[in-house]
Design a protein around this motif. Sequence first.
Motif, short mmCIF file in Angstrom:
data_model
loop_
_atom_site.label_atom_id
_atom_site.label_comp_id
_atom_site.label_asym_id
_atom_site.label_seq_id
_atom_site.Cartn_x
_atom_site.Cartn_y
_atom_site.Cartn_z
N ALA A 196 -11.09 2.71 5.14
CA ALA A 196 -11.52 2.14 3.86
C ALA A 196 -13.01 2.42 3.66
CB ALA A 196 -11.23 0.65 3.83
N THR A 197 -13.85 1.78 4.48
CA THR A 197 -15.30 2.01 4.34
C THR A 197 -15.81 3.00 5.38
OG1 THR A 197 -15.75 0.20 5.86
CG2 THR A 197 -15.64 -0.33 3.51
N ARG A 219 -8.02 0.46 -2.31
CA ARG A 219 -8.19 1.91 -2.16
C ARG A 219 -8.66 2.26 -0.75
NH1 ARG A 219 -8.11 5.75 -6.00
NH2 ARG A 219 -8.04 4.18 -7.63
N CYS A 220 -7.99 3.19 -0.13
CA CYS A 220 -8.41 3.68 1.18
C CYS A 220 -7.79 5.05 1.37
CB CYS A 220 -7.95 2.72 2.29
SG CYS A 220 -6.18 2.41 2.27
N ARG A 221 -8.05 5.69 2.51
CA ARG A 221 -7.49 7.02 2.70
C ARG A 221 -6.91 7.16 4.10
NH1 ARG A 221 -13.00 6.66 2.23
NH2 ARG A 221 -14.12 7.43 4.06
N MET A 222 -5.87 7.98 4.18
CA MET A 222 -5.29 8.29 5.49
C MET A 222 -6.07 9.50 6.00
SD MET A 222 -2.86 7.28 7.56
CE MET A 222 -1.64 6.43 6.59
N ILE A 262 -5.98 13.02 4.58
CA ILE A 262 -4.60 13.48 4.36
C ILE A 262 -4.11 13.07 2.98
CG2 ILE A 262 -2.25 13.43 5.26
CD1 ILE A 262 -3.37 12.84 8.00
N PHE A 263 -4.31 11.81 2.62
CA PHE A 263 -4.00 11.39 1.25
C PHE A 263 -4.75 10.10 0.96
CE2 PHE A 263 -0.53 9.65 3.87
CZ PHE A 263 -0.59 8.31 3.56
N GLU A 264 -4.82 9.76 -0.33
CA GLU A 264 -5.46 8.53 -0.72
C GLU A 264 -4.40 7.47 -0.97
OE1 GLU A 264 -9.54 7.87 -3.17
OE2 GLU A 264 -7.81 8.61 -4.27
N GLY A 306 0.82 -1.21 0.00
CA GLY A 306 0.00 0.00 0.00
C GLY A 306 0.86 1.26 0.00
N TYR A 307 0.35 2.30 -0.65
CA TYR A 307 1.06 3.59 -0.68
C TYR A 307 1.26 4.13 0.73
CZ TYR A 307 1.91 8.53 -1.60
OH TYR A 307 2.43 9.79 -1.61
#
Lengths: 407, 215
Positions: free
Chosen positions: B162-163, B92-95, B178-180, B71-72
């Motif tokens: 994530a969800t 795909r998720c986000r911080m 903060i970022f994806e 993951g990124y």
Amino acid sequence: MVYQPPVGARDLFPLDVAQKRWIEEHVQQVFHRWGYHRIITSTLERLDTLMAGGAVEPETVIQLLDLEGERLGLRPELTASIARAAVTRMAGVPYPQRLYYNANVFRRAERTSHNRQQEFYQAGVELLGSGGVAADAEILLLLTDCLHSLGLDQCHLILGDAGLTRSLLSAFPSSVQAQVRHAIAHLDRIALEALPLTDDLRERALLLLDLRGQPSDVLQRVSSLDLDPQQRATVNNLKALMDLLQESSDREQRVPSLVLDLSLIQTFDYYTGIVFEVVSSSAGQRVLGQGGRYDQLLGLYHPKGETKPGVGFVLNIDHLHQLLLSSGRLPSRTPPSDWLIVPTTPKAYAAAFAYAQTIRDSAQLVRVEMNLGEQASPEAVRDYARQRQIKQIAWVSETGEATSETL
Amino acid sequence: MITVALPKGGLLADSVRLLQTIGLDFSAFLESSNRQLEIWDTTHSAKALLVRNNDVPVYVEYGQAQLGIVGYDILREKRPQVAHLLDLGFGRCRMSVAVKASSPYRSSLELPPHCRVASKFVNCATEYFKELDLPVEIVPLYGSVELGPITGMSEAIVDLVATGRTLKENNLIEIEQIFESTARLIAHPLSYRLNTGGVQERIAALRGAVTAAVS
């Protein structure tokens, strides 16, 4: 109180030293055969000196303050020191100058790393005052010769041209140039694709990122770009260098397998021409050495800005040591003594020391050690000698009579 | 021969599926009975290592694996010296920054200075608040970060969302992204430059597979 070494420090015991010296002596012999002379510069430098070239980040330097409050640093590499020293003798010295070094360098471990090494050993050369293709070829062939002397013929050489790549990067708008350079230097294709660039420039950036492979292929691909006369001249020089290396390898000068890689750049550096890395071929490939051409660096240290071209490389002794350990070529033990001299009575020491000296004085190196009376019986002395793999014992009496015994 | 480091957990199934499309079969990792950490592809031209998410870039950075999928978020947190080659689009998720739903804070800048922020992503959190010029104390945790605000140890958390279900079930709300993050293909830089084990061919195949999936 237990005294421990600083984090990341290491002591070298006699066997480690014997192995390290095996490597250094092989490499040094090659340096001598190519007409290079050793230079020893100061371990401590002013921080300004170390950073003048723009390739050293202050936070990677182990820093000290002198009495006047001047900021000093333990050298992280030798090229800056040699450039500083060389310009003081620039006038009246015949060029080219061929210098080599064998020294320790220091780098502060990153905070995130645990117990990482901070002192390293390096051996390298600097060829000062010669700017042509022949000088580049000398450095690469000398490097090859060093690797050969260590039995490392299977290495890979990654070769780029910092000057050419920098020049090709100048096509990018200055607002994004640093980011493009950073992304290419770190092989970050995702970042490159995300940068705000026109389609043409993005294509150019992606091409630069993967401009590597067989030298002839790469040169052909670069030549197909729209180059200015200066860039074309650089490409021709590279081609001449490749041809020269090829021809040398045809004449049984071994050259390692070579990848021409124009994405081989650093974010900050002082290189102006060829740059290269030698990589081991075994699993977990590591950089064994690196180098390049720096035609402007000396000028930074000269009071009047006068400069001389330079090119050099450094071998990372620690990496070579680790790699060679598994090869079986390094000494596996320290050399045993040839003789053990045993005084037969406590009063026989003077005679024994004198006898030992006569053996030591022979033309070849003979290792002679004195028995200091730690063993109680002759049998214990023999046991000790066998344990230490000493082949010959001489029992010396008070009157100087010696009886030899071969084990 | 190449070695690929694959992450345990959420990204594994998609990673295995993607590698299958280029002819590398590591589906044995997906069997619930699997205890092996190292599997050879049936053609014996590639090997996969099954490691913790966080450890994928480590094996790649040290060259024990030429390729890795990770993951990124991990790349951003650990900043390993690896080549970032391809956005794989899955995972795909986000911080995000989250706080207790009952708290008055609705943006990061409203957080009181020197408040505590709990996170597994210490570097990401530190960097984010530094950029905001908001001094906060980062409390490193290894899991169940949501308990930070619930127990009152911290005002906020920085964590992957994530969800958003975990946040909701724990009465937390997301106040900033903060970022994806998505899964990324990474490579050992020297292997990439030297094309060790024909790694370039695999990368090209993966790029083709991902582009085909998108279009």
